[in-house]
Design an enzyme around this catalytic site. Structure first.
Site, PDB file in Angstrom:
ATOM      1  N   SER A 122       0.636  -1.231   0.100  1.00 34.77           N
ATOM      2  CA  SER A 122       0.073   0.058  -0.015  1.00 34.77           C
ATOM      3  C   SER A 122       0.704   1.341   0.005  1.00 34.77           C
ATOM      4  O   SER A 122       0.235   2.350  -0.188  1.00 34.77           O
ATOM      5  CB  SER A 122      -0.971   0.176   0.910  1.00 34.77           C
ATOM      6  N   THR A 188      -6.011 -13.779   0.354  1.00 29.04           N
ATOM      7  CA  THR A 188      -6.344 -14.431   1.656  1.00 29.04           C
ATOM      8  C   THR A 188      -6.298 -15.613   2.193  1.00 29.04           C
ATOM      9  O   THR A 188      -6.345 -15.840   3.517  1.00 29.04           O
ATOM     10  CB  THR A 188      -7.670 -13.849   1.881  1.00 29.04           C
ATOM     11  N   TYR A 225     -10.979   2.091   5.107  1.00 26.23           N
ATOM     12  CA  TYR A 225      -9.788   1.608   4.196  1.00 26.23           C
ATOM     13  C   TYR A 225     -10.285   0.632   2.964  1.00 26.23           C
ATOM     14  O   TYR A 225     -10.908  -0.498   3.383  1.00 26.23           O
ATOM     15  CB  TYR A 225      -8.845   1.073   4.852  1.00 26.23           C
ATOM     16  N   SER A 226     -10.487   1.220   1.821  1.00 27.07           N
ATOM     17  CA  SER A 226     -10.626   0.130   0.783  1.00 27.07           C
ATOM     18  C   SER A 226      -9.723   0.209  -0.413  1.00 27.07           C
ATOM     19  O   SER A 226      -9.389   1.432  -1.040  1.00 27.07           O
ATOM     20  CB  SER A 226     -12.126   0.667   0.342  1.00 27.07           C
ATOM     21  N   SER A 399       4.883 -12.698  14.457  1.00 28.84           N
ATOM     22  CA  SER A 399       4.114 -13.481  15.491  1.00 28.84           C
ATOM     23  C   SER A 399       2.614 -13.317  15.358  1.00 28.84           C
ATOM     24  O   SER A 399       2.132 -12.182  14.769  1.00 28.84           O
ATOM     25  CB  SER A 399       4.590 -12.718  16.752  1.00 28.84           C
TER      26      SER A 399
END
Length: 418
Positions: A122, A188, A225-226, A399
């Protein structure tokens, strides 16, 4: 890419005058470094050699820098959160400093080097917003133009209406549009990545994924946020100029600043030259896999770029130093609204037009835009005058929870406060 909760906008156009730099997409989040004097122009798939040719290969990015013990302590702490490799760079009164830890490639055991490149995710958004604001300064569009004006019929259906969304709202994430990355398995899930990592996506296809869903809220009412917003911004750049966003970013930013290790790729899934390899388990209980290669069209104008700590630093320093935008357009970029939970590990963030304002523990704030994509985490920061900057990238999942992000944020904060 991450999705983010929404918040009622309490201040639509507050021009900030504090210090500079951090942000994030969940295609990816942020980064920064020191101004170098590289002279070799970059090449993209559209204008020159492919990976491994003409990119500088990370050469020389450590030249002229000194190892920094305090920075090294932060880098070691970041590696201790479960990351694979870490590279960081600062610049300030004592010149550029660097620190590294871990390995660039688990298969070979090669160590991380200061000039290794990585996916910035981003952080790409600041580059794209800069080009849009340059076009505003040239009188070729207005921030109050609607999406429908430039892209008729592209945003429609299921309650979506491009006629009610402005260019400003795209860049500011107040459009209400659904984030397409939340509905794209290649970004994803492990299976989605393995099946789709070489697939080429058009911007129209990515927007269509988003408009299958109803908007999150009416344009201007809230903040969320998009990545869809910046896909549309890239399409508007092409509609106005007749050139791809990659070509415009290269011509207007990369080449003028001599960012020789920065690339705005189109469809090549590889990284050029010496680079950090990324690893991710996609949140399941299996061992992480190498996720370095992915067709960058899936991220596009929302997060496709590749760079180094030195180049990102040079870019943010030039931007905040007034070398890329006129004062009026830079002020628009720095006009922020509340962006709660953009980065849960760092409360108090505010979002402008492709630029975040982040509070410092020592008082004041800085500007930035981070990036997160599977395998890579980028954070950065730069003072308002552009004289002090820091960039860090970490590979791997890190982590569970926010320990990796918290460690990266502490590194940036300490470097700018110190």
């Amino acid at each position: 890419m991450k999705t983010h909760r929404t918040s009622r906008v309490t201040s639509r156009r507050v021009v900030t005058t504090l210090v500079t730099a951090l942000a994030g997409i969940s295609l990816a989040l942020p980064a920064a470094g020191a101004i170098d004097t590289a002279t070799t122009p970059p090449h993209t798939e559209a204008n020159g050699p492919g990976p491994g040719k003409g990119q500088g290969h990370g050469k020389g990015q450590g030249h002229g820098t000194r190892h920094d013990k305090a920075l090294q302590a932060h880098v070691d702490a970041l590696l201790g959160t479960g990351t694979v490799g870490v590279v960081a760079r600062t610049t300030g009164p004592h010149g550029p400093r660097h620190a590294t830890a871990g390995v660039a490639d688990q298969a070979t055991g090669d160590p991380v080097r200061p000039g290794d490149s990585f996916r910035v995710a981003s952080t790409t958004k600041t580059f794209v917003s800069t080009v849009v604001l340059q076009l505003v300064g040239e009188g070729r569009l207005s921030l109050d133009d609607t999406v429908e004006h430039w892209l008729p019929g592209v945003v429609s259906g299921n309650g979506n209406d491009g006629g009610g969304i402005t260019v400003r709202q795209l860049l500011q994430h107040t459009s209400g549009l659904y984030d397409y990355t939340a509905d794209l398995p290649v970004l994803t899930t492990r299976a989605g990545y393995l099946d789709g990592r070489r697939t080429t996506w058009s911007p129209e296809q990515l927007v269509a994924v988003a408009t299958k869903h109803a908007p999150n809220f009416e344009p201007g009412d809230e903040w969320s946020y998009s990545n869809t917003n910046y896909t549309l911004a890239g399409m508007i750049i092409e509609k106005i100029t007749g050139h791809s966003w990659q070509r415009e970013v290269t011509a207007r930013v990369i080449r003028p600043l001599k960012l020789r290790d920065t690339v705005a790729p189109t469809t090549d899934p590889r990284l050029p030259g010496r680079h950090l390899r990324g690893y991710s388990a996609f949140g399941d209980d299996k061992a992480p896999i190498d996720v370095t290669e992915i067709n960058p069209s899936v991220a596009g104008a929302a997060g496709a770029m590749i760079s180094t700590t030195a180049d990102l630093s040079r870019f943010y320093q030039a931007l905040l130093g007034g070398r890329l935008l006129r004062p009026a357009e830079l002020a628009e970029m720095k006009a922020t609204v509340r962006a709660p939970e953009l980065d849960p590990a760092w409360p108090g963030l505010r979002y402008g037009l492709g630029l975040m304002e982040v509070p410092l523990t020592c008082g004041g704030s800085y500007y930035s835009h981070g990036g997160d994509i599977a395998g890579y985490t980028t954070r950065n920061g730069v003072s308002e005058d552009g004289r002090r900057a820091v960039t860090v990238n970490a590979t791997g999942d890190g982590s569970k929870g926010s320990a990796t992000q918290e460690a990266a944020n502490r590194l940036v904060d300490d470097a700018l406060c110190g």
